[in-house]
Design a protein around this motif. Structure first.
Motif: not given
Length: 211
Positions: A142-162
């Motif tokens: 864009t005229a102001e700069g760059s725009i980037r798409e990103t997807e993240i995920a946090c999976l397999g949380t231990p039972a002790a942490l929820g």
């Protein structure tokens, strides 16, 4: 009369010397019974100084046990706080909805846009207490700069942490301008990633970008 003998009555004058009388004192035998469970051998081996030292040691042992219990309670409280901190940083709401957040981060103009994005994603990975994944999407200019798409995920949380209730996913937009990068995040439970992507697409549309 005793045993056939006769006794005569003897009268004493009241003025007679006192030593003329014979008195007898009958000793009364007294016996004292002690009630105790201590044997004779135990009584002989008893040493007051050692008993006193043993009593002091027992008091110190009791005090150490008390201190250990207090330290254990304090450690449990600290552990609970540490477990709660990562959960708070994920910003996951109690109800299954997507949350939108915006962050503005200043960065030196000499730094590359890609490097700043990579630094931020490294920070997000450190927050995850399980398996962290990221996927780079499209980049728009864009005229102001760059725009980037990103997807993240946090999976397999231990039972002790929820457990699975703490797993999350997010769709992000990085918008880079002069000396500043804006991060728009749509985050929620991992099962709602499609909704997060849809809301990000709408945000791009509002910016005048056709995904």
């Amino acid at each position: 009369t005793i045993a056939g003998e006769k006794f005569a009555v003897v009268k004493h004058d009241a003025d007679a010397p006192s030593d003329s009388f014979q008195t007898s004192t009958h000793a009364v035998e007294k016996s004292v019974q002690r009630f105790t469970n201590v044997s004779t051998e135990e009584a002989k081996s008893f040493h007051p100084a050692e008993a006193a030292r043993a009593a002091v040691l027992q008091d110190e042992i009791d005090e150490l046990r008390r201190q250990n219990r207090e330290l254990l309670m304090q450690r449990q409280a600290i552990d609970n706080q540490l477990l709660a901190a990562p959960a708070a940083e994920t910003h996951i709401p109690a109800s299954p909805v997507i949350q939108r957040s915006v962050k503005n981060i200043s960065w030196p103009a000499s730094e590359k846009f890609d490097d700043m994005v990579a630094t931020y994603l490294t920070t997000e990975a450190a927050r995850c207490q399980a398996d962290f994944a990221q996927t780079q999407g499209r980049t728009y200019q864009t005229a102001e700069g760059s725009i980037r798409e990103t997807e993240i995920a946090c999976l397999g949380t231990p039972a002790a942490l929820g457990g699975a209730t703490r797993d999350y996913a997010a769709a992000l937009l990085f918008a880079g301008g002069q000396g500043e990068i804006q991060i728009v995040m749509f985050q929620g439970p991992a099962g709602l990633i499609e909704q997060a992507l849809a809301e990000r697409t709408q945000a791009l549309t509002d910016m005048g970008i056709q995904p």
